[in-house]
Design an enzyme around this catalytic site. Structure first.
Site: not given
Length: 186
Positions: A14, A46, A58, A137
């Site tokens: 993500t 998301k 988000g 990430s």
């Protein structure tokens, strides 16, 4: 609890970025979900619009956990209409103190027309200093790119978000270029 978590696969994937510039607020999220080295979904959504189009959110982390938190945030927004900071603080307090909620593993970026907040399970409700926040990430890559573009280009908030997410997707193997972008006008 740690034994249980080690039995589950390592989920990554993500990048969520919020940009606020010239009265415009944008949250962008990539669509990739990975399990270990395998991409299991490339078009996950998301980023959500909440509070009748007044708030964007988000999420990064475990999807079911994030959905639970978004539902709780929606309830807080109903309880405290037009008070995003209060709703986020109340959510963070519950998240940290409630026995069920404190096990949830996710992070939220939440924004309205005037503010952006990063909300975490350790009780943080952080407002960025430079109108840019990111989680996930690839968050640090997107954040660095957006910070560089904020003052050094004439790009608007959405263009900065899209370009920064593209840079993150080029660098982070857990981020793709399949974006969901939501915007609030000032």
């Amino acid at each position: 609890m740690s034994e249980l978590r080690s039995a589950f696969p390592d989920w990554h994937g993500t990048t969520i970025l919020a940009v606020r510039k010239d009265g415009r607020t944008v949250i962008a999220g990539d669509g990739q979900v990975s399990m270990g080295p395998t991409i299991v979904k490339g078009a996950a959504r998301k980023v959500r619009v909440l509070a009748g189009g007044k708030v964007l959110a988000g999420f990064a982390g475990a999807t079911a956990d994030a959905f639970t938190l978004i539902e709780r945030l929606e309830a807080k927004l109903e309880q405290f209409p037009d008070q995003l900071a209060r709703a986020c603080v109340d959510l963070a307090r519950d998240w940290r103190t409630d026995r069920y909620l404190r096990r949830l593993e996710a992070m939220l970026l939440v924004a309205d027309r005037s503010a952006i907040y990063t909300v975490t399970g350790v009780g943080d409700v952080l407002e960025p200093e430079h109108g840019v926040a990111a989680v996930g990430s690839g968050g640090n890559f997107a954040l660095a790119a957006a910070r560089a573009l904020m003052d050094n280009t004439d790009l608007d908030a959405e263009a900065i978000a899209r370009k920064s997410m593209a840079i993150a997707a080029e660098v982070c193997v857990y981020t793709n270029g399949n974006l969901t972008v939501e915007t609030l006008e000032g």
